[in-house]
Design a protein around this motif. Structure first.
Motif, PDB file in Angstrom:
ATOM      1  N   VAL A   1     -10.714  -0.678   4.620  1.00 51.00           N
ATOM      2  CA  VAL A   1     -10.388  -0.255   3.246  1.00 51.00           C
ATOM      3  C   VAL A   1     -11.502  -0.540   2.243  1.00 51.00           C
ATOM      4  O   VAL A   1     -11.876   0.312   1.440  1.00 51.00           O
ATOM      5  CB  VAL A   1      -9.047  -0.882   2.793  1.00 51.00           C
ATOM      6  CG1 VAL A   1      -8.905  -0.869   1.275  1.00 51.00           C
ATOM      7  CG2 VAL A   1      -7.891  -0.122   3.425  1.00 51.00           C
ATOM      8  N   GLN A   2     -12.062  -1.755   2.308  1.00 44.70           N
ATOM      9  CA  GLN A   2     -13.079  -2.067   1.304  1.00 44.70           C
ATOM     10  C   GLN A   2     -14.298  -1.158   1.430  1.00 44.70           C
ATOM     11  O   GLN A   2     -14.845  -0.693   0.424  1.00 44.70           O
ATOM     12  CB  GLN A   2     -13.488  -3.546   1.384  1.00 44.70           C
ATOM     13  CG  GLN A   2     -14.341  -3.944   0.180  1.00 44.70           C
ATOM     14  CD  GLN A   2     -14.575  -5.434   0.065  1.00 44.70           C
ATOM     15  OE1 GLN A   2     -13.882  -6.233   0.712  1.00 44.70           O
ATOM     16  NE2 GLN A   2     -15.527  -5.822  -0.757  1.00 44.70           N
TER      17      GLN A   2
ATOM     18  N   TYR B   1     -13.631   2.103  -0.134  1.00 44.28           N
ATOM     19  CA  TYR B   1     -13.762   2.024  -1.603  1.00 44.28           C
ATOM     20  C   TYR B   1     -15.237   2.037  -2.030  1.00 44.28           C
ATOM     21  O   TYR B   1     -15.613   2.666  -3.010  1.00 44.28           O
ATOM     22  CB  TYR B   1     -13.043   0.780  -2.158  1.00 44.28           C
ATOM     23  CG  TYR B   1     -11.634   1.102  -2.637  1.00 44.28           C
ATOM     24  CD1 TYR B   1     -11.408   1.638  -3.900  1.00 44.28           C
ATOM     25  CD2 TYR B   1     -10.542   0.913  -1.803  1.00 44.28           C
ATOM     26  CE1 TYR B   1     -10.125   1.966  -4.324  1.00 44.28           C
ATOM     27  CE2 TYR B   1      -9.247   1.231  -2.217  1.00 44.28           C
ATOM     28  CZ  TYR B   1      -9.047   1.763  -3.482  1.00 44.28           C
ATOM     29  OH  TYR B   1      -7.782   2.096  -3.891  1.00 44.28           O
TER      30      TYR B   1
ATOM     31  N   MET C   1      -3.680  -0.983   1.753  1.00 45.76           N
ATOM     32  CA  MET C   1      -4.538  -0.645   0.613  1.00 45.76           C
ATOM     33  C   MET C   1      -4.091  -1.412  -0.626  1.00 45.76           C
ATOM     34  O   MET C   1      -2.966  -1.876  -0.704  1.00 45.76           O
ATOM     35  CB  MET C   1      -4.443   0.864   0.323  1.00 45.76           C
ATOM     36  CG  MET C   1      -5.108   1.740   1.363  1.00 45.76           C
ATOM     37  SD  MET C   1      -4.761   3.521   1.081  1.00 45.76           S
ATOM     38  CE  MET C   1      -5.217   3.714  -0.644  1.00 45.76           C
ATOM     39  N   PRO C   2      -4.964  -1.534  -1.628  1.00 42.48           N
ATOM     40  CA  PRO C   2      -4.510  -2.074  -2.912  1.00 42.48           C
ATOM     41  C   PRO C   2      -3.412  -1.178  -3.484  1.00 42.48           C
ATOM     42  O   PRO C   2      -3.426   0.033  -3.256  1.00 42.48           O
ATOM     43  CB  PRO C   2      -5.768  -2.002  -3.797  1.00 42.48           C
ATOM     44  CG  PRO C   2      -6.917  -1.900  -2.847  1.00 42.48           C
ATOM     45  CD  PRO C   2      -6.397  -1.172  -1.649  1.00 42.48           C
ATOM     46  N   ALA C   3      -2.466  -1.740  -4.238  1.00 36.96           N
ATOM     47  CA  ALA C   3      -1.347  -0.960  -4.791  1.00 36.96           C
ATOM     48  C   ALA C   3      -1.820   0.008  -5.869  1.00 36.96           C
ATOM     49  O   ALA C   3      -2.911  -0.127  -6.417  1.00 36.96           O
ATOM     50  CB  ALA C   3      -0.311  -1.917  -5.374  1.00 36.96           C
ATOM     51  N   GLY C   4      -0.965   0.986  -6.163  1.00 37.79           N
ATOM     52  CA  GLY C   4      -1.253   1.924  -7.260  1.00 37.79           C
ATOM     53  C   GLY C   4      -1.087   3.378  -6.873  1.00 37.79           C
ATOM     54  O   GLY C   4      -1.544   4.274  -7.587  1.00 37.79           O
TER      55      GLY C   4
ATOM     56  N   GLN D   1       0.405  -0.070  -0.371  1.00 39.04           N
ATOM     57  CA  GLN D   1       0.038  -1.490  -0.262  1.00 39.04           C
ATOM     58  C   GLN D   1       0.787  -2.220   0.845  1.00 39.04           C
ATOM     59  O   GLN D   1       0.714  -3.439   0.938  1.00 39.04           O
ATOM     60  CB  GLN D   1       0.234  -2.209  -1.603  1.00 39.04           C
ATOM     61  CG  GLN D   1       1.674  -2.505  -1.995  1.00 39.04           C
ATOM     62  CD  GLN D   1       2.341  -1.345  -2.716  1.00 39.04           C
ATOM     63  OE1 GLN D   1       1.813  -0.241  -2.704  1.00 39.04           O
ATOM     64  NE2 GLN D   1       3.497  -1.563  -3.314  1.00 39.04           N
TER      65      GLN D   1
ATOM     66  N   PRO E   1       2.291  -6.649  -1.736  1.00 43.04           N
ATOM     67  CA  PRO E   1       0.996  -6.282  -1.192  1.00 43.04           C
ATOM     68  C   PRO E   1       0.643  -7.138   0.023  1.00 43.04           C
ATOM     69  O   PRO E   1       1.064  -8.283   0.127  1.00 43.04           O
ATOM     70  CB  PRO E   1       0.039  -6.541  -2.344  1.00 43.04           C
ATOM     71  CG  PRO E   1       0.871  -6.380  -3.584  1.00 43.04           C
ATOM     72  CD  PRO E   1       2.235  -6.838  -3.193  1.00 43.04           C
ATOM     73  N   ALA E   2      -0.104  -6.531   0.924  1.00 45.85           N
ATOM     74  CA  ALA E   2      -0.339  -7.128   2.235  1.00 45.85           C
ATOM     75  C   ALA E   2      -1.838  -7.214   2.518  1.00 45.85           C
ATOM     76  O   ALA E   2      -2.656  -6.930   1.653  1.00 45.85           O
ATOM     77  CB  ALA E   2       0.369  -6.285   3.286  1.00 45.85           C
ATOM     78  N   ALA E   3      -2.156  -7.614   3.752  1.00 42.89           N
ATOM     79  CA  ALA E   3      -3.562  -7.657   4.164  1.00 42.89           C
ATOM     80  C   ALA E   3      -4.172  -6.262   4.034  1.00 42.89           C
ATOM     81  O   ALA E   3      -3.523  -5.266   4.344  1.00 42.89           O
ATOM     82  CB  ALA E   3      -3.650  -8.129   5.616  1.00 42.89           C
ATOM     83  N   LEU E   4      -5.404  -6.195   3.582  1.00 43.46           N
ATOM     84  CA  LEU E   4      -6.094  -4.908   3.554  1.00 43.46           C
ATOM     85  C   LEU E   4      -6.446  -4.498   4.986  1.00 43.46           C
ATOM     86  O   LEU E   4      -6.853  -5.344   5.791  1.00 43.46           O
ATOM     87  CB  LEU E   4      -7.359  -4.980   2.708  1.00 43.46           C
ATOM     88  CG  LEU E   4      -7.169  -5.245   1.208  1.00 43.46           C
ATOM     89  CD1 LEU E   4      -8.495  -5.028   0.463  1.00 43.46           C
ATOM     90  CD2 LEU E   4      -6.081  -4.364   0.591  1.00 43.46           C
TER      91      LEU E   4
ATOM     92  N   SER F   1       3.919   5.045  -7.609  1.00 44.22           N
ATOM     93  CA  SER F   1       4.480   4.019  -6.723  1.00 44.22           C
ATOM     94  C   SER F   1       5.653   4.619  -5.968  1.00 44.22           C
ATOM     95  O   SER F   1       6.146   5.696  -6.325  1.00 44.22           O
ATOM     96  CB  SER F   1       4.976   2.830  -7.561  1.00 44.22           C
ATOM     97  OG  SER F   1       6.007   3.252  -8.450  1.00 44.22           O
TER      98      SER F   1
ATOM     99  N   PHE G   1      -3.665 -12.345   5.310  1.00 47.27           N
ATOM    100  CA  PHE G   1      -2.382 -12.115   4.637  1.00 47.27           C
ATOM    101  C   PHE G   1      -1.357 -11.545   5.615  1.00 47.27           C
ATOM    102  O   PHE G   1      -1.558 -10.471   6.184  1.00 47.27           O
ATOM    103  CB  PHE G   1      -2.565 -11.167   3.452  1.00 47.27           C
ATOM    104  CG  PHE G   1      -3.178 -11.830   2.246  1.00 47.27           C
ATOM    105  CD1 PHE G   1      -2.374 -12.354   1.247  1.00 47.27           C
ATOM    106  CD2 PHE G   1      -4.555 -11.949   2.132  1.00 47.27           C
ATOM    107  CE1 PHE G   1      -2.935 -12.980   0.139  1.00 47.27           C
ATOM    108  CE2 PHE G   1      -5.133 -12.572   1.028  1.00 47.27           C
ATOM    109  CZ  PHE G   1      -4.320 -13.091   0.031  1.00 47.27           C
TER     110      PHE G   1
ATOM    111  N   SER H   1      -8.979 -15.536   3.737  1.00 45.67           N
ATOM    112  CA  SER H   1      -7.528 -15.613   3.978  1.00 45.67           C
ATOM    113  C   SER H   1      -7.039 -14.453   4.856  1.00 45.67           C
ATOM    114  O   SER H   1      -7.554 -13.349   4.773  1.00 45.67           O
ATOM    115  CB  SER H   1      -6.764 -15.532   2.656  1.00 45.67           C
ATOM    116  OG  SER H   1      -7.298 -16.418   1.703  1.00 45.67           O
TER     117      SER H   1
END
Lengths: 358, 358
Positions: free
Chosen positions: B16-17, B20, B192-195, B187, B9-12, B66, B4, B2
């Motif tokens: 980013v991966q 991680y 990036m992933p949220a948090g 995000q 939250p949006a496309a990474l 956040s 995004f 997909s």
């Protein structure tokens, strides 16, 4: 590959990295926190945690950024005037300090570092609204038994009892009909990377917070109990949360349930006994917490006869095992060994062998 | 896979991966947040963000859970009595609501959904201590230009100016000699992933918070400005933070610096122009924000002649592209397209082709 016996952040639980990989595969870094996909993730974590902790319907499962945050939120939301804190180490003291920072009248009972509390000796001030207990003092390796916490609630039914179970959950077998709130963070026993706090709170606390808010109390904004709870009803959060961590937490709780919480507790006891039995016989180490009832099952603290840094460095160099130093002033003389589900009996035995060969 | 185009939250971001994965390889889920290894990670993120945002020494780089949290913290720490909010959408309104929840006297100037602010029309109340601007209203796709924000500070030098740049950073070219504070969450544009929330605040704000605290103000506990700043001096955080996200943020900021912030801005403008040009010519879509100066470069909002859900579903089924629905009441009639660095011109062109073929 290093083995972490540090008391938090700690060793990752063996399944954690693959749960994160799956989270990436599922695009969990990109999905909306207002989507059905997210609500399913929250609901799954909720269900698995309820099973693991035998959490009744009266309690909500809420998410914050950290357990430290919960210290603040719980005081803001449930203490109008007075709190009461059992203080016997650096973390229970911080909880107490937070109440003062928030201008509450913070009562406390203090014990020296390394000592614990029994219910019979605790006198709760008449006007205290919240009693703050620490199930496991990470700094000193002292635990307060679930049964003692329950006795405090039984003797103070008109007050809230909150349990900091940061470095012990799900080990303490809390009866949530006698515990209004408990909380932890995921980087300890759950063996996850840090960045998520878990807060169980019951309806009575919600009602108190709503009453305080109505009567011009300041209970916070997005992470007030009414705001968290309102969103929780739909398995949502007020803000964009750490979605991946919530997903992984649900998966780890599922892994724990598959093992069975009673098995986790038994295994924890067995590993703790092995560590303490080793120390009893050792010439180089000494158990710090003298009273056996107060000795932590999840964070084992030992005095080192010849200083901690040599022990820590030698163990690291020889076998790539990382153990924690003592906390604060005791950094140079103590070691702390986390006994969380992420390390198994073989790894604990390997550590004992290394410690014994020093 | 997909793609995004959702506004958060949006496309990474493409790297980013793997960042991680490297974080797991480096055991960043287990290292202590009081270790030299963590301090190095914080320092790296600090240096890369300073370069990316041209952040002067007067400003600290602080981390929260956040950006929502920053709304609360900034009001608690810098507003003794009165704040002032430019409100033109759901998120600027929430910021305003937070001030009221915290019992501040919250002043505001309101504009209808889809309209923006110019400095010349803004009258700041005499006793307002903090002026809250939103660089990009994610809900409506309205931006406030950096130059307009600067003018407000020039006309109100004795007041703080805070900029919510949640869904635009690092696009707005803010001059931090004229912006006391700005903040965002990871995000959105950082892919990036949220948090994790990022909060820039200057020394004048710290001093105000310290004064408020001294005079019996409640500025919070672990995430008060004095507490965050004291820890920041050593590149530490008060609580165990989202270590992995701080590491990845430093790496993504480094990636952005390698591309060059000016190139990111130019590319953002180019992609935005392509999207708006398409809508101008389209029979099915219409640009929502009429005033070109207020039209967001990072979140493009379009009215759909025949409802948004059909558009969103068709695009998803045909080409696995995920676009956002309108916010709140406009969910059924609008689409929102995030134009963040994670999606490149080819992907935007592919989306335009799909939208054009409906």
């Amino acid at each position: 590959m290093s083995t972490f016996f540090t008391p938090g952040p700690a060793a990752l639980f063996p399944t954690v990295q693959s749960h994160y990989m799956e989270a990436f595969r599922l695009n969990l870094g990109s999905i909306s926190h207002r989507s059905a996909a997210f609500r399913k993730i929250y609901q799954h974590a909720d269900e698995q945690l309820r099973e693991l902790f035998a959490l009744p319907k009266s309690h909500a499962v809420l998410f914050t950024g950290s357990a430290t945050e919960v210290w603040e939120r719980i005081i803001m939301n449930t203490v109008e005037h007075e709190s009461f804190h059992l203080v016997n180490g650096s973390f229970s003291k911080k909880f107490f300090d937070f109440a003062k920072d928030l201008h509450k009248y913070a009562n406390s009972m203090h014990k020296p570092f390394g000592e614990g509390f029994d219910a019979s000796e605790v006198e709760v001030p008449e006007y205290a609204e919240l009693i703050c207990c620490t199930a496991n003092e990470t700094s000193s390796g002292v635990q307060m038994k679930a049964s003692e916490i329950h006795k405090i609630k039984k003797a103070n039914k008109n007050k809230f009892v909150a349990v900091d179970m940061v470095s012990s959950a799900p080990y303490p077998n809390l009866d949530f009909s006698l515990v209004d709130s408990a909380f932890f963070s995921v980087q300890k026993s759950f063996g996850m990377p840090a960045g998520l706090g878990v807060w169980f709170a019951n309806e009575a606390m919600l009602e108190k917070s709503e009453r305080m808010k109505k009567h011009e109390g300041i209970v916070g904004t997005y992470h007030s109990l009414p705001s968290l709870w309102e969103n929780y009803k739909n398995f949502e959060t007020p803000e964009t949360p750490n979605v991946m961590a919530i997903y992984v937490l649900g998966k780890v709780a599922e892994d724990f349930n598959r093992i069975g919480v009673e098995n986790i507790r038994k295994e924890t006891d067995k590993k703790a006994k092995a560590l303490y039995d080793f120390a009893k016989k050792s010439d180089n180490f000494e158990i710090f917490v003298e009273n056996e009832n107060h000795r932590s099952a999840t964070v084992v603290v030992l005095n080192c006869k010849e200083g901690s840094s040599k022990v820590i460095n030698t163990i690291k160099e020889r076998s790539d095992m990382i153990i924690g130093a003592g906390y604060g002033k005791l950094k140079e003389t103590q070691i702390r060994i986390a006994n969380f589900p992420a390390v198994n009996m073989d790894q604990v035995q390997a550590l004992i062998t290394e410690l014994g060969s020093l």
